[in-house]
Write a protein that holds these residues in place. Structure first.
Motif, PDB file in Angstrom:
ATOM      1  N   ASN A 163       0.810  -1.218   0.000  1.00 41.62           N
ATOM      2  CA  ASN A 163       0.000   0.000   0.000  1.00 41.62           C
ATOM      3  C   ASN A 163       0.845   1.270   0.000  1.00 41.62           C
ATOM      4  OD1 ASN A 163      -2.277  -1.521  -0.090  1.00 41.62           O
ATOM      5  ND2 ASN A 163      -2.705  -1.421   2.104  1.00 41.62           N
ATOM      6  N   ARG A 164       1.981   1.195   0.695  1.00 40.62           N
ATOM      7  CA  ARG A 164       2.860   2.381   0.698  1.00 40.62           C
ATOM      8  C   ARG A 164       3.410   2.636  -0.699  1.00 40.62           C
ATOM      9  NH1 ARG A 164       7.057   2.400   5.608  1.00 40.62           N
ATOM     10  NH2 ARG A 164       7.813   4.249   4.530  1.00 40.62           N
ATOM     11  N   ILE A 165       3.803   1.535  -1.373  1.00 44.41           N
ATOM     12  CA  ILE A 165       4.359   1.690  -2.727  1.00 44.41           C
ATOM     13  C   ILE A 165       3.274   2.227  -3.675  1.00 44.41           C
ATOM     14  CG2 ILE A 165       5.402   0.471  -4.677  1.00 44.41           C
ATOM     15  CD1 ILE A 165       6.624  -1.496  -2.630  1.00 44.41           C
ATOM     16  N   ILE A 166       2.074   1.668  -3.535  1.00 37.77           N
ATOM     17  CA  ILE A 166       0.963   2.124  -4.382  1.00 37.77           C
ATOM     18  C   ILE A 166       0.706   3.621  -4.165  1.00 37.77           C
ATOM     19  CG2 ILE A 166      -1.555   1.985  -4.664  1.00 37.77           C
ATOM     20  CD1 ILE A 166      -1.328  -1.041  -4.374  1.00 37.77           C
ATOM     21  N   ASP A 167       0.676   4.034  -2.892  1.00 37.49           N
ATOM     22  CA  ASP A 167       0.454   5.456  -2.574  1.00 37.49           C
ATOM     23  C   ASP A 167       1.467   6.350  -3.280  1.00 37.49           C
ATOM     24  OD1 ASP A 167      -1.677   5.098  -0.989  1.00 37.49           O
ATOM     25  OD2 ASP A 167      -0.640   5.362   0.932  1.00 37.49           O
ATOM     26  N   ILE A 168       2.735   5.916  -3.203  1.00 33.94           N
ATOM     27  CA  ILE A 168       3.806   6.748  -3.767  1.00 33.94           C
ATOM     28  C   ILE A 168       3.613   6.930  -5.273  1.00 33.94           C
ATOM     29  CG2 ILE A 168       6.297   6.792  -4.236  1.00 33.94           C
ATOM     30  CD1 ILE A 168       6.623   5.340  -1.475  1.00 33.94           C
ATOM     31  N   PHE A 169       3.243   5.857  -5.964  1.00 33.90           N
ATOM     32  CA  PHE A 169       3.104   5.980  -7.420  1.00 33.90           C
ATOM     33  C   PHE A 169       1.772   6.607  -7.840  1.00 33.90           C
ATOM     34  CE2 PHE A 169       6.624   2.916  -7.430  1.00 33.90           C
ATOM     35  CZ  PHE A 169       7.461   3.580  -8.316  1.00 33.90           C
ATOM     36  N   THR A 170       0.718   6.363  -7.085  1.00 30.86           N
ATOM     37  CA  THR A 170      -0.554   6.976  -7.497  1.00 30.86           C
ATOM     38  C   THR A 170      -0.504   8.498  -7.312  1.00 30.86           C
ATOM     39  OG1 THR A 170      -1.508   6.386  -5.353  1.00 30.86           O
ATOM     40  CG2 THR A 170      -2.072   4.973  -7.198  1.00 30.86           C
ATOM     41  N   GLN A 171       0.335   8.934  -6.383  1.00 33.33           N
ATOM     42  CA  GLN A 171       0.459  10.394  -6.191  1.00 33.33           C
ATOM     43  C   GLN A 171       1.044  11.099  -7.404  1.00 33.33           C
ATOM     44  OE1 GLN A 171       2.516  11.276  -2.511  1.00 33.33           O
ATOM     45  NE2 GLN A 171       0.845  10.347  -1.373  1.00 33.33           N
ATOM     46  N   ILE A 172       1.787  10.357  -8.242  1.00 41.13           N
ATOM     47  CA  ILE A 172       2.318  11.011  -9.448  1.00 41.13           C
ATOM     48  C   ILE A 172       1.608  10.475 -10.696  1.00 41.13           C
ATOM     49  CG2 ILE A 172       4.548  11.739  -8.514  1.00 41.13           C
ATOM     50  CD1 ILE A 172       5.762   9.185  -9.825  1.00 41.13           C
ATOM     51  N   GLY A 173       0.383  10.060 -10.517  1.00 36.83           N
ATOM     52  CA  GLY A 173      -0.464   9.799 -11.682  1.00 36.83           C
ATOM     53  C   GLY A 173      -0.512   8.379 -12.211  1.00 36.83           C
ATOM     54  N   PHE A 174       0.127   7.426 -11.530  1.00 33.94           N
ATOM     55  CA  PHE A 174       0.040   6.030 -11.985  1.00 33.94           C
ATOM     56  C   PHE A 174      -1.310   5.435 -11.581  1.00 33.94           C
ATOM     57  CE2 PHE A 174       4.496   6.670 -12.499  1.00 33.94           C
ATOM     58  CZ  PHE A 174       4.956   5.697 -13.361  1.00 33.94           C
ATOM     59  N   THR A 175      -1.897   4.661 -12.480  1.00 38.81           N
ATOM     60  CA  THR A 175      -3.119   3.939 -12.127  1.00 38.81           C
ATOM     61  C   THR A 175      -2.720   2.532 -11.642  1.00 38.81           C
ATOM     62  OG1 THR A 175      -3.335   3.029 -14.344  1.00 38.81           O
ATOM     63  CG2 THR A 175      -4.453   5.130 -13.911  1.00 38.81           C
ATOM     64  N   ILE A 176      -3.681   1.806 -11.118  1.00 46.21           N
ATOM     65  CA  ILE A 176      -3.395   0.431 -10.668  1.00 46.21           C
ATOM     66  C   ILE A 176      -4.086  -0.532 -11.616  1.00 46.21           C
ATOM     67  CG2 ILE A 176      -3.664  -1.217  -8.772  1.00 46.21           C
ATOM     68  CD1 ILE A 176      -3.969   1.301  -6.951  1.00 46.21           C
ATOM     69  N   SER A 177      -3.339  -1.523 -12.085  1.00 53.88           N
ATOM     70  CA  SER A 177      -3.965  -2.522 -12.957  1.00 53.88           C
ATOM     71  C   SER A 177      -3.596  -3.917 -12.457  1.00 53.88           C
ATOM     72  CB  SER A 177      -3.493  -2.331 -14.393  1.00 53.88           C
ATOM     73  OG  SER A 177      -2.093  -2.222 -14.426  1.00 53.88           O
ATOM     74  N   GLU A 178      -4.504  -4.835 -12.725  1.00 57.56           N
ATOM     75  CA  GLU A 178      -4.267  -6.208 -12.269  1.00 57.56           C
ATOM     76  C   GLU A 178      -4.525  -7.198 -13.392  1.00 57.56           C
ATOM     77  OE1 GLU A 178      -4.912  -6.411  -7.508  1.00 57.56           O
ATOM     78  OE2 GLU A 178      -6.714  -6.044  -8.715  1.00 57.56           O
ATOM     79  N   GLY A 179      -3.959  -8.383 -13.251  1.00 60.71           N
ATOM     80  CA  GLY A 179      -4.169  -9.415 -14.263  1.00 60.71           C
ATOM     81  C   GLY A 179      -4.277 -10.768 -13.595  1.00 60.71           C
TER      82      GLY A 179
END
Ligand code: DAH
Length: 338
Positions: free
Chosen positions: A109-125
């Motif tokens: 979750n910390r890693i996700i937070d860091i990247f979503t703050q600069i515009g990355f979306t989350i995708s899954e497969g």
């Protein structure tokens, strides 16, 4: 006379209290200096000789009953802290032990937070993948020697179906469905046919990153990763070492400067002071083409890291197996980082 002792015995046996003061009053009224017991013992002399034996026995029974009752009530009071509600079996035990997130979720979750703050979306497969998305589209055609870098679990009845060996498969799926600009991260579980030890496991977690747009450069990649390590580890020094991945060209491994202050630093960095934290590179034009993106127009970078490895560094955990044993004593320690 003996009737009076018997009456007291009945009273003592039926006495009950959950109040510390009341228990103490009861004790003093019977066993205190001027208490009933002493009075009755003093009366012993006045008892006719033929009754003395029976009277004495009854009196001793009363004395034991008083002392047992006091001991029992006092210990019950100690167990419940005087809170009689605890005796109610329908009541939830207190204090409630609250759960907490698994350390891998905390780090993810910390890693996700860091990247979503600069515009990355989350995708899954999917975890069960086909050969195309896990290998071929990623520039690893059949018989490519680099397939050996990742020991694969195949689903026996169909050699085309396997447990994904990395989350890079998700970037293929994402590019097949979306045109640039693309900026996404893909967290997920991956599988490799590897022996379990303190350093490796057959199941672990990765986060893949992908950025595709016009004129993306290696400098953009380095800048983004520097932002990421600063945010996660605090201000940090990173370096990129040339490496090889079939899906990126050029490829690099990213090291973070850990320092060489303690004996442990020497051991875990093998005396270099540097620790590898992820793989990355510029997406190979073949991969873009395989996924329906024009490499003449677009370029991009990708990176991939193992969440367990990052968590082990952050929390100084020396054995990867601890993440999967579900020992509450281990898991409880991460409460503070909820
Ligand atoms: N898929 C690689 C692995 O599992 C990690 C990786 C390296 C992902 C470089 C990337 C990359 O996207 O560019 O070892």
């Amino acid at each position: 006379m003996i009737e009076e002792v018997k009456k007291h015995l009945k009273e003592v046996n039926s006495f009950s209290s959950k109040d510390a003061e009341e228990i103490e009053k009861f004790r003093i009224s019977y066993a205190g200096k001027k208490g009933i017991l002493n009075e009755l013992f003093a009366a012993f002399r006045a008892v006719p000789n033929e009754e003395k034996k029976a009277y004495g026995q009854e009196l001793n029974t009363l004395k034991t009953a008083v002392s047992n009752k006091v001991k029992f009530l006092q210990s019950e009071f100690k167990d419940t802290g005087g809170n009689s509600l605890i005796k109610d079996p329908s009541r939830t035990p207190f204090p409630l032990e609250t759960g907490n997130r698994h350390p891998l979720s905390v780090v993810k979750n910390r890693i996700i937070d860091i990247f979503t703050q600069i515009g990355f979306t989350i995708s899954e497969g999917p975890e069960i993948e086909d050969d195309w998305h896990n290998f071929t589209a990623l520039n690893l055609p059949e018989h490519h020697p680099a397939r050996d870098m990742q020991d694969t679990f195949f689903i026996q009845t169909d050699p085309d179906i396997l447990l994904r060996t990395h989350t890079s498969s998700v970037q293929v799926r994402y590019m097949e469905k979306n045109q640039p600009p693309i900026r996404t991260i893909s967290p997920g579980r991956v599988f490799r046919n590897e022996a379990i030890s303190a350093r490796s496991h057959c199941i672990f977690h990765q986060i893949e990153g992908l950025y595709i747009a016009k004129e993306v450069s290696f400098a953009d990649l380095k800048q983004t990763l520097q932002y990421f390590t600063n945010a996660l580890f605090g201000n940090s020094k990173i370096r990129m070492r040339p490496s090889y991945f079939p899906f990126t060209e050029p490829s690099a491994e990213v090291d973070i400067y850990w320092g060489l202050e303690t004996e442990t630093d020497y051991r875990i960095t093998k005396g270099t002071g540097w620790l590898e934290i992820m793989g990355c590179g510029m997406v190979d034009p073949n991969v873009l083409e395989n996924c329906g993106i024009d490499p003449e127009q677009y370029s991009g970078y990708a990176f991939g890291m193992c969440i367990e490895r990052i968590a082990m560094l952050l929390y100084q955990i020396s054995d990867i197996r601890l993440f999967f044993e579900n020992d509450v004593r281990f898991l409880k320690q991460f409460k503070a980082t909820l």
